[in-house]
Design a protein around this motif. Structure first.
Motif, PDB file in Angstrom:
ATOM      1  N   ILE A   4      26.059  65.123  36.522  1.00 39.01           N
ATOM      2  CA  ILE A   4      26.611  65.201  35.184  1.00 39.01           C
ATOM      3  C   ILE A   4      26.559  63.827  34.531  1.00 39.01           C
ATOM      4  CG2 ILE A   4      28.084  67.175  35.729  1.00 39.01           C
ATOM      5  CD1 ILE A   4      30.430  65.272  35.982  1.00 39.01           C
ATOM      6  N   LYS A   5      26.561  63.822  33.191  1.00 44.00           N
ATOM      7  CA  LYS A   5      26.370  62.587  32.442  1.00 44.00           C
ATOM      8  C   LYS A   5      27.451  61.556  32.742  1.00 44.00           C
ATOM      9  CE  LYS A   5      27.110  62.575  27.971  1.00 44.00           C
ATOM     10  NZ  LYS A   5      28.060  61.440  27.776  1.00 44.00           N
ATOM     11  N   GLU A   6      28.677  62.008  33.023  1.00 49.90           N
ATOM     12  CA  GLU A   6      29.770  61.076  33.278  1.00 49.90           C
ATOM     13  C   GLU A   6      29.514  60.230  34.523  1.00 49.90           C
ATOM     14  OE1 GLU A   6      30.083  64.165  32.379  1.00 49.90           O
ATOM     15  OE2 GLU A   6      31.124  64.014  30.451  1.00 49.90           O
ATOM     16  N   GLN A   7      28.878  60.818  35.539  1.00 52.83           N
ATOM     17  CA  GLN A   7      28.559  60.050  36.749  1.00 52.83           C
ATOM     18  C   GLN A   7      27.529  58.969  36.447  1.00 52.83           C
ATOM     19  OE1 GLN A   7      27.657  63.675  39.024  1.00 52.83           O
ATOM     20  NE2 GLN A   7      29.032  62.899  40.597  1.00 52.83           N
ATOM     21  N   VAL A   8      26.538  59.285  35.637  1.00 53.72           N
ATOM     22  CA  VAL A   8      25.530  58.306  35.237  1.00 53.72           C
ATOM     23  C   VAL A   8      26.201  57.181  34.455  1.00 53.72           C
ATOM     24  CG1 VAL A   8      23.457  57.927  33.855  1.00 53.72           C
ATOM     25  CG2 VAL A   8      23.694  60.026  35.214  1.00 53.72           C
ATOM     26  N   GLU A   9      27.075  57.555  33.540  1.00 55.43           N
ATOM     27  CA  GLU A   9      27.780  56.562  32.733  1.00 55.43           C
ATOM     28  C   GLU A   9      28.601  55.617  33.601  1.00 55.43           C
ATOM     29  OE1 GLU A   9      31.236  56.630  29.309  1.00 55.43           O
ATOM     30  OE2 GLU A   9      29.790  58.289  29.397  1.00 55.43           O
ATOM     31  N   THR A  10      29.250  56.162  34.626  1.00 57.40           N
ATOM     32  CA  THR A  10      30.047  55.339  35.529  1.00 57.40           C
ATOM     33  C   THR A  10      29.176  54.356  36.294  1.00 57.40           C
ATOM     34  OG1 THR A  10      31.702  57.080  35.789  1.00 57.40           O
ATOM     35  CG2 THR A  10      31.620  55.386  37.503  1.00 57.40           C
ATOM     36  N   LEU A  11      28.041  54.816  36.784  1.00 54.24           N
ATOM     37  CA  LEU A  11      27.133  53.942  37.528  1.00 54.24           C
ATOM     38  C   LEU A  11      26.607  52.818  36.640  1.00 54.24           C
ATOM     39  CD1 LEU A  11      25.167  56.681  39.497  1.00 54.24           C
ATOM     40  CD2 LEU A  11      26.605  54.913  40.519  1.00 54.24           C
ATOM     41  N   LEU A  12      26.287  53.146  35.388  1.00 57.69           N
ATOM     42  CA  LEU A  12      25.792  52.126  34.463  1.00 57.69           C
ATOM     43  C   LEU A  12      26.882  51.114  34.139  1.00 57.69           C
ATOM     44  CD1 LEU A  12      23.733  54.411  32.046  1.00 57.69           C
ATOM     45  CD2 LEU A  12      22.817  52.798  33.713  1.00 57.69           C
ATOM     46  N   GLU A  13      28.105  51.588  33.945  1.00 61.08           N
ATOM     47  CA  GLU A  13      29.211  50.687  33.629  1.00 61.08           C
ATOM     48  C   GLU A  13      29.471  49.743  34.794  1.00 61.08           C
ATOM     49  OE1 GLU A  13      31.874  48.633  31.705  1.00 61.08           O
ATOM     50  OE2 GLU A  13      30.778  50.290  30.746  1.00 61.08           O
ATOM     51  N   GLU A  14      29.423  50.247  36.017  1.00 60.04           N
ATOM     52  CA  GLU A  14      29.624  49.392  37.191  1.00 60.04           C
ATOM     53  C   GLU A  14      28.551  48.310  37.267  1.00 60.04           C
ATOM     54  OE1 GLU A  14      29.691  52.121  40.435  1.00 60.04           O
ATOM     55  OE2 GLU A  14      31.764  52.773  40.060  1.00 60.04           O
ATOM     56  N   ALA A  15      27.312  48.679  36.937  1.00 61.45           N
ATOM     57  CA  ALA A  15      26.221  47.695  36.953  1.00 61.45           C
ATOM     58  C   ALA A  15      26.417  46.635  35.877  1.00 61.45           C
ATOM     59  CB  ALA A  15      24.884  48.406  36.762  1.00 61.45           C
ATOM     60  N   ILE A  16      26.840  47.055  34.683  1.00 58.94           N
ATOM     61  CA  ILE A  16      27.055  46.108  33.590  1.00 58.94           C
ATOM     62  C   ILE A  16      28.140  45.103  33.962  1.00 58.94           C
ATOM     63  CG2 ILE A  16      27.924  45.913  31.218  1.00 58.94           C
ATOM     64  CD1 ILE A  16      26.521  48.653  30.679  1.00 58.94           C
ATOM     65  N   GLN A  17      29.153  45.555  34.671  1.00 64.61           N
ATOM     66  CA  GLN A  17      30.265  44.686  35.045  1.00 64.61           C
ATOM     67  C   GLN A  17      29.849  43.598  36.039  1.00 64.61           C
ATOM     68  OE1 GLN A  17      33.281  44.651  33.619  1.00 64.61           O
ATOM     69  NE2 GLN A  17      32.492  46.265  32.273  1.00 64.61           N
ATOM     70  N   THR A  18      28.733  43.783  36.716  1.00 64.86           N
ATOM     71  CA  THR A  18      28.279  42.767  37.682  1.00 64.86           C
ATOM     72  C   THR A  18      27.571  41.602  36.997  1.00 64.86           C
ATOM     73  OG1 THR A  18      26.092  43.762  38.069  1.00 64.86           O
ATOM     74  CG2 THR A  18      27.925  44.574  39.422  1.00 64.86           C
ATOM     75  N   LEU A  19      27.232  41.750  35.712  1.00 64.59           N
ATOM     76  CA  LEU A  19      26.467  40.724  35.008  1.00 64.59           C
ATOM     77  C   LEU A  19      27.401  39.654  34.454  1.00 64.59           C
ATOM     78  CD1 LEU A  19      23.988  43.104  33.152  1.00 64.59           C
ATOM     79  CD2 LEU A  19      23.618  41.872  35.289  1.00 64.59           C
ATOM     80  N   ARG A  20      26.999  38.393  34.579  1.00 62.83           N
ATOM     81  CA  ARG A  20      27.881  37.283  34.219  1.00 62.83           C
ATOM     82  C   ARG A  20      27.510  36.625  32.889  1.00 62.83           C
ATOM     83  NH1 ARG A  20      30.734  35.083  38.899  1.00 62.83           N
ATOM     84  NH2 ARG A  20      30.395  36.502  40.640  1.00 62.83           N
ATOM     85  N   SER A  21      26.236  36.714  32.495  1.00 64.63           N
ATOM     86  CA  SER A  21      25.848  36.056  31.242  1.00 64.63           C
ATOM     87  C   SER A  21      25.023  37.006  30.395  1.00 64.63           C
ATOM     88  CB  SER A  21      25.038  34.786  31.525  1.00 64.63           C
ATOM     89  OG  SER A  21      23.724  35.108  31.929  1.00 64.63           O
ATOM     90  N   ASP A  22      24.892  36.648  29.107  1.00 66.67           N
ATOM     91  CA  ASP A  22      24.150  37.493  28.174  1.00 66.67           C
ATOM     92  C   ASP A  22      22.670  37.598  28.544  1.00 66.67           C
ATOM     93  OD1 ASP A  22      26.498  37.784  26.843  1.00 66.67           O
ATOM     94  OD2 ASP A  22      25.994  36.415  25.192  1.00 66.67           O
ATOM     95  N   ASN A  23      22.160  36.628  29.283  1.00 70.34           N
ATOM     96  CA  ASN A  23      20.742  36.635  29.636  1.00 70.34           C
ATOM     97  C   ASN A  23      20.453  37.419  30.915  1.00 70.34           C
ATOM     98  OD1 ASN A  23      20.033  34.984  27.437  1.00 70.34           O
ATOM     99  ND2 ASN A  23      20.588  33.134  28.571  1.00 70.34           N
ATOM    100  N   ASP A  24      21.500  37.800  31.627  1.00 69.50           N
ATOM    101  CA  ASP A  24      21.303  38.540  32.874  1.00 69.50           C
ATOM    102  C   ASP A  24      20.878  39.979  32.584  1.00 69.50           C
ATOM    103  OD1 ASP A  24      21.967  36.360  34.342  1.00 69.50           O
ATOM    104  OD2 ASP A  24      24.011  37.007  34.806  1.00 69.50           O
TER     105      ASP A  24
END
Length: 460
Positions: A4-24
Motif C-alpha cells: 500500500i502507498k502508506e508503506q512506500v511513503e514511510t520508507l521514503l520518509e525514513e530515507a529522507i531523515q538519514t540525509l544531513r545536507s541539501d546536497n546529499d
C-alpha cells in the motif's frame, strides 16, 4: 498490488531523515510482488512517459525485465569494467533496499551494455551510446517463474516530500499497468543500402592472405546494411515479432532518446546465479532445412564440417582459458551438439562452474569478451586487425549487453542479430569468421543469412 502507498511513503520518509545536507541524495529501492502483468504492454505504456526504456527477455526461460526511466546511471569511458564495478558497489553500499524476495532480477537491477572495442574511433552513428553505460531504471517490471514483481527506484534528497514522491510513484504505476494495446507491426522497408559490399569482400580476401602469413588464425569481419522505413518505427511490435519468431534467443532493446538498439541474440556470454556460472559456446553456423530430412542432413554436415568445428573449438578453448582461474568445478562436454533456431542452427557447447569468492560477473565478462566468434584468434591480434581494417564502427554490436542485480545475480549476452533503429531508419549488422581458406562470396552469403532475423521483423 499488495503493497500500500502508506508503506512506500514511510520508507521514503525514513530515507529522507538519514540525509544531513541539501546536497546529499540516497537511492531507495522498493520491490513488491504484483498480480499478472504483460511485459510488452508495460513497455508500450511507458512510451507515453517520454523516458528511455529497456527491455530484456530470455524467452526460453520466460524471464523478463522491463525498465523505465533512469534513477541512476553508471557511465565509464576508461577502465570500463573496473569503473563500472566500483560505481555499482558504491551505489549498493549506500542504497536503502526493501526487497523481501530473493529472486533473480529483483531489488536493484542495472541494465546496459558497452562498446565492442572502446579503442575504435567512434562515428556519429553511435553517439548516444557510451563506451560503458548501465542504467538503474526508475520503474522495473520483472517476470520470473510465472511470478511478477514491480520495483521503484528513486533518488531522495533532504528537502523532498515523502508523500508527494509516493503519490508520483502510484500515478506512474497506474499509468504503466493500463494494459496499453500492442499495435500491429506494419513497418515496410522502402530503401535498402548495402554498405560497401565489394569492399567488404575485398577485405575478406585481404584477411585470408594476412592470416596465411601471420600468427592470426581467425578474424571476424562485420558489415552494415542501412534501411529506410515507410514510417517511424514503434519498438514494442518489433519486440513482439522477435519473441514470436526467435523463441530460443535473448530479446533486447536499449533506448537512448530517439535511438533504440534492438535484437534477438542466441549467444549467451555468461549467466551467474547463486555463484553458479554458465557460459556457452555458440559458433559454427548453417541454415535450417526446408524438410525434416534436409534439416537433419544440414545439421549432420555442420557437426562434421572442419571449418565450423575449428571455429567452434576456438571459442570453447577461449572460454576455458578465460574462466578456469575464476571458478571451480569446471565442466565442459567433449563434443558440441546442434542448437536450432528458426532461421539458423549452430554448434553448441555449455561450460559450467562455481564462481570463486572475491570475483564478480564483471571479471568473467572482461575475460570472455570478445569471444573468437566475434573477434578472432589470438584475441588481441585479431582485435587490432579489426580496429585497423574493418569498414564500420560496431558500437554496441557484438559487445556484452545484459543485467545484474543486488543479490549478485546477472546475465550477459553478445549483441548479435541486432539493429540500431533511428526513427524511420535503421542500421543492421552481421559478421563472419574469416580463416585462411575462407571464400569471400560464401562469407558474404553467411552474413546475409544472419541478417534475416532482424530484417524480417523490420519489414524487409
Amino acid at each position: 498490488m499488495i503493497e500500500i502507498k502508506e508503506q512506500v511513503e514511510t520508507l521514503l520518509e525514513e530515507a529522507i531523515q538519514t540525509l544531513r545536507s541539501d546536497n546529499d541524495a540516497r537511492l531507495v529501492s522498493i520491490t513488491k510482488k504484483i498480480t499478472e502483468a504483460d511485459p510488452l504492454r508495460f513497455f508500450e505504456a511507458a512510451k507515453n512517459r517520454y523516458e528511455d526504456r529497456t527491455f530484456w527477455t530470455s524467452t526460453i526461460e520466460d524471464f523478463y525485465l522491463v525498465g523505465v526511466g533512469n534513477a541512476y546511471q553508471m557511465i565509464a569511458t576508461e577502465s570500463r569494467y573496473k569503473v563500472t564495478e566500483e560505481k555499482w558497489n558504491s551505489i549498493l553500499a549506500e542504497a536503502i533496499v526493501h526487497n523481501p524476495y530473493q529472486v533473480a532480477g529483483t531489488g536493484i537491477v542495472a541494465l546496459g551494455g558497452m562498446d565492442f572495442d572502446p579503442k575504435k574511433e567512434r562515428t556519429s552513428l553511435w553517439h548516444k551510446y557510451q563506451a560503458s553505460d548501465f542504467t538503474l531504471p526508475e520503474l522495473l517490471l520483472t517476470k520470473r517463474n510465472g511470478d511478477f514483481y514491480f520495483t521503484s527506484n528513486i533518488q531522495v534528497k533532504k528537502n523532498d516530500d515523502a508523500k508527494q514522491l509516493a503519490d508520483g510513484l502510484k500515478r506512474a504505476e497506474t499509468e504503466l499497468f493500463s494494459n496499453q494495446p500492442i499495435a500491429f507491426n506494419d513497418l515496410v522497408v522502402q530503401e535498402k543500402e548495402v554498405i560497401e559490399p565489394e569492399q567488404w569482400k575485398a577485405s575478406v580476401r585481404t584477411a585470408t592472405a594476412d592470416i596465411s602469413k601471420s600468427n592470426l588464425e581467425k578474424i571476424v569481419l562485420a558489415r552494415e546494411v542501412r534501411v529506410k522505413f515507410n514510417k517511424e518505427a514503434n519498438i514494442a511490435p518489433i519486440l513482439n515479432d522477435l519473441i514470436q519468431t526467435q523463441p530460443h534467443s535473448y530479446i533486447f532493446a536499449f533506448e537512448k532518446e530517439m535511438d533504440c538498439f534492438v535484437g534477438a541474440t542466441p549467444e549467451r556470454l555468461v549467466k551467474l546465479e547463486n555463484d553458479q556460472l554458465l557460459s556457452t559456446c555458440l559458433a559454427g553456423t548453417a541454415p535450417r532445412g526446408k524438410t525434416i530430412q534436409e534439416d537433419l542432413k544440414i545439421s549432420q554436415d555442420l557437426l562434421q564440417d572442419e571449418k565450423n568445428r575449428q571455429e567452434h573449438d576456438f571459442v570453447v578453448q577461449m572460454i576455458k582459458a578465460g574462466i578456469k582461474n575464476y571458478c571451480t568445478n569446471l565442466e565442459i562436454p567433449e563434443e558440441p551438439v546442434i542448437y536450432p533456431l528458426k532461421n539458423l542452427q549452430h554448434l553448441y557447447t555449455p561450460v559450467t562452474g562455481t564462481l570463486k569468492k572475491d570475483y564478480s560477473i564483471f571479471d568473467i565478462v572482461k575475460q570472455l569478451h570478445p569471444t573468437p566468434a566475434l573477434g578472432g584468434t589470438p584475441k588481441e591480434a585479431a582485435l587490432t586487425y579489426i580496429r585497423d581494417h574493418e569498414l564500420l564502427d560496431r558500437g554496441w554490436y557484438g559487445a556484452p549487453i545484459g543485467w545484474l542485480d543486488s543479490n549478485q545475480n546477472g546475465e550477459f549476452a553478445v549483441a548479435i542479430r541486432s539493429s540500431l533503429i533511428q526513427q524511420d531508419q535503421a542500421s543492421l549488422f552481421a559478421g563472419c569468421g574469416v580463416v585462411k581458406d575462407s571464400d569471400p562470396e560464401a562469407e558474404y552469403e553467411e552474413t546475409n543469412i544472419k541478417l534475416l532475423p532482424m530484417l524480417s521483423v523490420l519489414g524487409g
